[in-house]
Design an enzyme around this catalytic site. Structure first.
Site, PDB file in Angstrom:
ATOM      1  N   GLU A  53       3.055  35.680   9.650  1.00 39.90           N
ATOM      2  CA  GLU A  53       2.917  36.281   9.378  1.00 39.90           C
ATOM      3  C   GLU A  53       4.162  35.934  10.855  1.00 39.90           C
ATOM      4  OE1 GLU A  53       1.094  40.119  11.121  1.00 39.90           O
ATOM      5  OE2 GLU A  53      -0.026  40.277   9.076  1.00 39.90           O
ATOM      6  N   GLU A  96      -7.252  38.756  10.495  1.00 39.40           N
ATOM      7  CA  GLU A  96      -6.687  38.279  11.794  1.00 39.40           C
ATOM      8  C   GLU A  96      -8.218  38.560  12.376  1.00 39.40           C
ATOM      9  OE1 GLU A  96      -3.459  41.123  13.048  1.00 39.40           O
ATOM     10  OE2 GLU A  96      -2.257  39.216  13.036  1.00 39.40           O
TER      11      GLU A  96
END
Length: 630
Positions: free
Chosen positions: A262, A182
């Protein structure tokens, strides 16, 4: 018998998975928008599990349950700080045995999506980065800062060669490897850093392995997180529109497989907020939409586990927000690894797209309510300072941080003398919100109150010239997400009393874990009392039984718990929502005396005892009151 046959079938399948690496391949098909495994179309349905949050005795149990849920892969983080606690000191044994865990995964015929960071977030202390990086105060983490790159390269030089034999192309079960994590959510947006990482991963892992990135579903996140040469994937939960979310991935990957790295089955908990949950029906509905689109998906988390010891991290969202000891996550498998209703609903969805393994789902692990345990032995923290800090203390004119003294976790004691008589109370405070994260204040050994980051910046005290002022400072976990500045611990700014800056500090790094594991109980005893930092010790037996349980602390305020020398983690029942600590049966002895130690930092009950129960309690949040500030 059925369960044993199921395990045998899985193990045989795992042996097949680890067969000869000849002609094995895993790659991206940009024409048909899918993955290819050995030349055939492949789609993974995966779940996240963290080996570092599950005792090794339960690794097989959790993996079998994931396999029986219909998954064909698991996703695994590797926390740098868990394996390199000090520069150049590496630990891959015991509960840190990564390769043993990878081999167990292979036995269950499960593939691996590996996420070795070096930054992982994961609601883990400092996002997996080692705190010793901060001994260089000006270091710019996750950038091309030379100090950071040098330390990171040394780590990857150790880690990646361990991973290489486990790659699918080399006969193992790792089908893809994530680079960073991320990164588009981080302020730096340093493309040269990402290029450096790509080159390092390729140098050690080769050109064939699928390397990828993961970012949220916004243009800004993908802009800084995606990188040519790394396959861009996205993450999102059931609240988002599946089609629109994947459209964002398509902006950066017009061709290739759709991947949600995710898919959030639940969410984390913060101290002082309500327990997070996600509707099982909404999770299942969104999961079905993802699978109907032919997408690959990893469910984060499939089992959350526990932030034992000091490993829980913190977020920064309009203030410092420490994360609870429990990482239950409202996941399909509970913190204790038990199947939930959510798991069976998800399993039903998966069955529509691929065949489920034959056989029953393994049952929950047995739980036992061992009842009350009295803790009659009390000793104040200050009375065993020589045991907790056996080396000479440090002197400094002004406070210095944990990092400057190479204290990774836990607690440090800052001591000075009052420079003048204070007849009328004066405000003791930390300039610039300088307590990271809590400071328990004592004057001549008497507890005065607590300073708390972003909440309580000052308390009033009075005393005589030369009185001893002690601040026991606790780290509640370094920020893992949401802040751009390094999260130093301890007293990071000066302490003032009235208008005077206090100076001439003696500082004691505290190694409580070593003391509790090897030098406990101490011979010292303290006078009766129930306020201020003190240890409470008791023993109990569980004749012939060593089953899982939960520890409830009625009447206690805040602190830490050890069982047989193992640090179960933080408790804070007055803040909530977590009221019980998970106690794995593997930590208990059914044939010897068990020792339980509670460090209470604020106020213990008049009759110190704890209660072992058979069910968790994770969802009680109390209103923040003055008592909570003591």
């Amino acid at each position: 018998m059925e369960l044993q046959l199921c395990v045998l079938m899985v193990v045989l399948g795992g042996l097949q998975l680890q067969a000869s690496s000849t002609d094995r391949s895993f790659r991206i098909d940009y024409v048909n928008n899918c993955f290819l495994k050995d030349g055939a179309r492949f789609r993974y349905i995966s779940g996240s599990i963290h080996y570092f949050r599950v005792p090794p005795a339960y690794w097989k149990d959790r993996l079998l349950k994931m396999y029986m849920s219909g998954l064909n892969a698991v996703q695994i983080y590797v926390p740098w700080n868990y394996h390199e606690p000090q520069p150049g000191v590496y630990n891959f044994s015991g509960d840190r045995d990564l390769e043993k865990f990878l081999n167990l995964v292979a036995e269950f015929n499960l593939f691996v999506i590996l996420r070795p960071g070096p930054y992982i977030c994961a609601e883990w202390e400092m996002g997996g980065l080692p705190s010793w990086l901060l001994t260089k105060p000006d270091i710019a983490l996750r950038t091309t800062d030379s100090d950071y790159l040098q330390a990171m390269d040394r780590w990857l030089e150790v880690l990646l060669p361990k991973i290489k034999p486990h790659l699918y192309n080399n006969g193992g079960n790792i089908i893809s490897v994530q680079v960073e994590n991320e990164y588009g959510s981080y302020y730096a947006c340093d493309y040269n850093y990402m290029r450096h990482l790509l080159a390092v991963f390729r140098a050690y892992l080769g050109e064939e392995v699928v390397l990828f990135t993961t970012d949220g579903t916004s243009v800004s996140e993908l802009k800084c997180g995606a990188m040519q040469g790394l396959y861009a994937t996205v993450d999102f939960g059931p609240e988002e529109n599946v089609t629109e979310a994947f459209m964002l991935q398509r902006l950066y990957e017009p061709k290739g497989p759709l991947v949600n790295s995710e898919f959030y089955t639940g969410w984390l908990d913060y101290w002082g907020e309500t327990h997070s949950t996600k509707s099982a029906k909404k999770v299942a509905y969104s999961l079905q939409k993802i699978l109907e689109m032919g997408a690959n998906v990893n469910m984060y988390m499939f089992q959350g586990g526990t932030n034992f010891g000091y490993w829980s991290g913190a977020d920064y969202k309009d203030g410092y927000k420490p994360i609870t000891t429990s990482y239950d996550y409202d996941a399909p498998l509970s913190e204790a690894g038990d199947p939930t209703d959510k798991l069976y609903i998800i399993r039903s969805v998966i069955s529509k797209f691929q065949e489920l393994p034959a056989g029953p789902m393994p049952p929950p692990t047995p739980k036992f309510a061992y009842g009350y345990v009295s803790l009659p032995q009390r000793v104040a923290l200050l009375d065993v300072l020589a045991i907790l800090s056996p080396s000479l203390p440090f002197y400094s004119s002004y406070p210095i941080t944990f990092e400057a003294l190479k204290q990774a976790h836990g607690f440090m004691l800052y001591r000075t003398l009052l420079p003048q008589e204070i007849v009328e109370s004066a405000l003791l405070s930390a300039s610039g919100n300088g307590v990271h994260d809590l400071a328990y204040v004592l004057l001549n050994g008497v507890y005065q109150g607590t300073l708390e980051r972003d909440r309580v910046n000052g308390i009033n005290i009075s005393g005589q010239l030369g009185d001893t002022l002690d601040l026991v400072v606790e780290s509640m976990g370094r920020i893992n997400f949401g802040a751009n500045d390094s999260d130093f611990k301890g007293l990071i700014h000066n302490i003032t009393l009235g208008t005077s800056i206090l100076s001439d500090w003696i500082i004691y790094p505290l190694d409580i874990d070593t003391a509790v594991a090897h030098a406990w109980p101490p011979s010292a005893q303290s006078s009766s009392g129930h306020t201020g930092p003190a240890f409470y010790t008791g023993t109990f037996t569980t004749p012939g039984i060593s089953e899982d349980s939960y520890l409830k602390l009625p009447g206690w305020t805040k602190g830490q718990v050890w069982i047989n020398g193992f640090n179960l983690g933080r408790f804070w029942p007055v803040r909530g929502p977590q009221q019980t600590l998970f106690v794995p049966g593997s930590f208990l002895s059914g044939s010897a005396i068990n020792t339980l130690v509670v460090l209470e930092l604020q106020e213990a009950p008049d009759n110190p005892k704890v209660l072992f129960v058979s069910r968790p309690l994770l969802n009680v949040t109390y209103t923040y009151t003055h008592k909570d500030r003591k």
